[in-house]
Motif scaffolding. Structure first.
Motif: not given
Length: 244
Positions: A205-224
């Motif tokens: 699961r992706g929870l948050s997304v942002g851009l930094a230095d031309g890259r996508l940064i994704v914050l998320g969580t996994s139960f497994d």
């Protein structure tokens, strides 16, 4: 507060001193899903008041500048509004999930499964609807519920969305074939139309997304257990990933 629960927008200093607070409410169960700081330190919030999508904007000193009520929106539990981003083009994009019919300012969106994803764009100054799109379930299975969580925009005005899908999902220009339930995704969408540019599954699961230095940064969580770049992380676990 009215009969059930109201929402508020509050501004405070870093040490917790309250500068101002504004209340929004009705006789229903109200929720405020997302807030962001705009130009000149203005505050923009997207809320659910009386089960209607409500957009508000306040000056830095708390003076109300805009209050726009759109139509009915209801989630399958939790908040319908998940995230918002203020773009450099004088627009706002809002992501979330809904069940049943959603009236976000344009044509009515209709969910297929237990809950589908919505993405909508509005004018920052007026709250006017620009466009709104539904993505998600391809079959009517109430147990399958798709989510749109984090959203951001690049300097060109294109939109990046992350969340999760519980099975095969319709993103308009592509049917995404998910191998199982609870698949995270990151998608790029045209900022003028909401049309899909590309989408990739990330396995959690992706929870948050942002851009930094031309890259996508994704914050998320996994139960497994989660495998990223050849490394296996036991679940449940959180993760931060950078995508080219």
């Amino acid at each position: 507060a009215q009969q059930r629960r109201d929402v508020f927008v509050l501004r405070a200093t870093q040490d917790g001193t309250v500068l101002w607070a504004q209340r929004l409410g009705s006789e229903s169960f109200d929720k405020c899903g997302a807030v962001a700081i705009g130009p000149e330190d203005e505050v923009f919030a997207a809320c659910e008041v009386d089960y209607r999508l409500t957009l508000v904007r306040f000056a830095a000193d708390g003076t109300p500048l805009m209050h726009r009520v759109h139509g009915h929106v209801l989630s399958n539990g939790g908040h319908a509004v998940a995230s918002l981003h203020i773009g450099a083009q004088g627009t706002v994009v809002i992501s979330g999930a809904f069940h049943g019919a959603a009236q976000l300012g344009g044509a009515t969106l209709q969910s297929v499964g237990g809950g589908d994803i919505f993405l909508a764009r509005y004018d920052y100054a007026t709250g006017d609807h620009v466009w709104s799109r539904r993505y998600g379930n391809v079959r009517s299975v109430i147990a399958e519920s798709d989510e749109g969580f984090g959203v951001t925009m690049d300097d060109a005005g294109d939109v990046y969305l992350t969340g999760d899908i519980d099975g095969d999902a319709d993103f308009g220009e592509e049917i995404v074939r998910a191998p199982n339930r609870g698949n995270g995704y990151v998608a790029k969408l045209d900022g003028d139309t909401g049309d899909l540019g590309w989408i990739t599954l990330i396995g959690a699961r992706g929870l948050s997304v942002g851009l930094a230095d031309g890259r996508l940064i994704v914050l998320g969580t996994s139960f497994d257990a989660l495998e990223l770049e050849g490394s296996l992380f036991p679940g449940p676990t959180g993760f931060v990933a950078a995508l080219e």
